[in-house]
Design an enzyme around this catalytic site. Structure first.
Site, PDB file in Angstrom:
ATOM      1  N   GLU A  12     -11.341  43.974  -2.076  1.00  0.00           N
ATOM      2  CA  GLU A  12     -11.565  43.678  -0.655  1.00  0.00           C
ATOM      3  C   GLU A  12     -10.281  43.352   0.098  1.00  0.00           C
ATOM      4  OE1 GLU A  12     -16.167  42.102  -0.917  1.00  0.00           O
ATOM      5  OE2 GLU A  12     -14.580  40.671  -1.373  1.00  0.00           O
ATOM      6  N   ASP A 195     -24.793  48.063  -1.869  1.00  0.00           N
ATOM      7  CA  ASP A 195     -26.050  48.154  -2.617  1.00  0.00           C
ATOM      8  C   ASP A 195     -27.191  47.707  -1.721  1.00  0.00           C
ATOM      9  OD1 ASP A 195     -26.698  45.083  -3.338  1.00  0.00           O
ATOM     10  OD2 ASP A 195     -24.556  45.394  -3.424  1.00  0.00           O
TER      11      ASP A 195
HETATM   12  N1  SAH Z   1     -22.677  42.709 -10.099  1.00  0.00           N
HETATM   13  C1  SAH Z   1     -21.352  42.147  -9.808  1.00  0.00           C
HETATM   14  C2  SAH Z   1     -21.505  41.166  -8.695  1.00  0.00           C
HETATM   15  C3  SAH Z   1     -20.213  40.594  -8.171  1.00  0.00           C
HETATM   16  S1  SAH Z   1     -20.489  39.383  -6.954  1.00  0.00           S
HETATM   17  C4  SAH Z   1     -20.799  41.501 -11.052  1.00  0.00           C
HETATM   18  O1  SAH Z   1     -21.599  41.092 -11.899  1.00  0.00           O
HETATM   19  O2  SAH Z   1     -19.589  41.405 -11.197  1.00  0.00           O
HETATM   20  C5  SAH Z   1     -20.798  40.368  -5.550  1.00  0.00           C
HETATM   21  C6  SAH Z   1     -19.771  40.242  -4.454  1.00  0.00           C
HETATM   22  O3  SAH Z   1     -20.067  41.218  -3.476  1.00  0.00           O
HETATM   23  C7  SAH Z   1     -19.801  38.914  -3.720  1.00  0.00           C
HETATM   24  O4  SAH Z   1     -18.497  38.566  -3.312  1.00  0.00           O
HETATM   25  C8  SAH Z   1     -20.739  39.161  -2.531  1.00  0.00           C
HETATM   26  O5  SAH Z   1     -20.231  38.638  -1.326  1.00  0.00           O
HETATM   27  C9  SAH Z   1     -20.870  40.690  -2.412  1.00  0.00           C
HETATM   28  N2  SAH Z   1     -22.221  41.254  -2.619  1.00  0.00           N
HETATM   29  C10 SAH Z   1     -22.433  42.608  -2.657  1.00  0.00           C
HETATM   30  N3  SAH Z   1     -23.733  42.860  -2.888  1.00  0.00           N
HETATM   31  C11 SAH Z   1     -24.367  41.669  -2.986  1.00  0.00           C
HETATM   32  C12 SAH Z   1     -25.712  41.291  -3.261  1.00  0.00           C
HETATM   33  N4  SAH Z   1     -26.654  42.212  -3.484  1.00  0.00           N
HETATM   34  N5  SAH Z   1     -26.023  39.971  -3.312  1.00  0.00           N
HETATM   35  C13 SAH Z   1     -25.065  39.041  -3.111  1.00  0.00           C
HETATM   36  N6  SAH Z   1     -23.762  39.344  -2.869  1.00  0.00           N
HETATM   37  C14 SAH Z   1     -23.402  40.638  -2.817  1.00  0.00           C
END
Ligand code: SAH
Length: 227
Positions: A12, A195
């Site tokens: 990001e 997503d």
């Molecule tokens: N599945 C990944 C998630 C990483 S956290 C993992 O296990 O590594 C997700 C990051 O993207 C956060 O910083 C949040 O701000 C954003 N984000 C994207 N999609 C999201 C969702 N469905 N719910 C919550 N945060 C989400």
């Protein structure tokens, strides 16, 4: 203008750092801040880590240590709005904590029940989106919900929609908005959908994170690069 720019993950901030000139690196505690120029403006860019506490602490540091006059939070999110699709963009007119009892926040000083994106920054971000080549992506202005978990369940998603009716969900925006509001500093949250926050959320995130993060970065670069 002196902007503070926060992303949670490396993907990001990468697309912004590559456009900065005269970059200086500053270590403060466990964080690394990059100060430099894009166009006529100065910005301090930082990767805060995932989640609300990381985001709030980092916003406060940007304001106190780097004199940020406005804060932009850029990144990816899960789509919740009916028409919002992967790679669409949401710009915050408002952000709320979906995992805190906002009724209690409202009941006691300082009586907040949401945090409002600065109208000038919102308009500037929307104009930057319109001016760039955005393919089939749409840009929506509206509410973003924030909480300390990755949402990948249709049931949890439906519950957040029923309580807050936001366009998307993520893990940092309300914390940035909260910190900025407490300091009287304008802010905006810019999120591109990685997503749909449903059972396929994790897979979609893995596939789309980088391209979605770059979309939001492009908007920030265009916004900050102007006057
Ligand atoms: N599945 C990944 C998630 C990483 S956290 C993992 O296990 O590594 C997700 C990051 O993207 C956060 O910083 C949040 O701000 C954003 N984000 C994207 N999609 C999201 C969702 N469905 N719910 C919550 N945060 C989400």
């Amino acid at each position: 203008m002196n902007y503070g720019v926060i992303g949670a993950m490396p993907s990001e901030i990468a697309g912004i750092k590559e456009h900065m000139e005269n970059v200086q690196e500053h270590k403060a505690g466990s964080l690394v801040f990059y100060t430099g120029q894009i166009g006529q403006n100065t910005l301090t860019l930082v990767q805060c880590g995932v989640g609300k506490v990381n985001a709030a602490i980092t916003a406060q540091m940007l304001i106190d240590k780097f004199n940020a006059q406005a804060v932009i939070n850029t990144g990816v999110a899960g789509a919740l709005g009916k028409d919002v699709k992967v790679l669409d963009v949401v710009i915050s007119t408002e952000v709320v904590h979906h995992d805190a009892d906002m009724r209690l926040y409202k009941k006691y000083p300082p009586f907040v029940d949401g945090f409002y994106g600065d109208p000038t920054l919102v308009a500037r971000a929307a104009a930057a989106f319109e001016a760039m080549d955005h393919g089939n992506s749409h840009c929506y202005l509206g509410k973003i919900a924030t909480g300390d978990q990755f949402i990948e369940s249709s049931a949890v998603k439906a519950d957040i929609v029923a309580r807050h009716n936001p366009l998307c969900v993520e893990m940092e925006g309300a914390a940035v908005g909260h910190a900025c509001t407490a300091n009287g500093v304008p802010f905006v949250i810019i999120r591109t959908m990685s997503d749909n926050a449903d059972e396929q959320g994790g897979m979609s995130f893995d596939a789309m994170e980088k391209v979605a993060a770059k979309y939001s970065s492009n908007i920030v670069v265009a916004m900050v690069g102007g006057k």
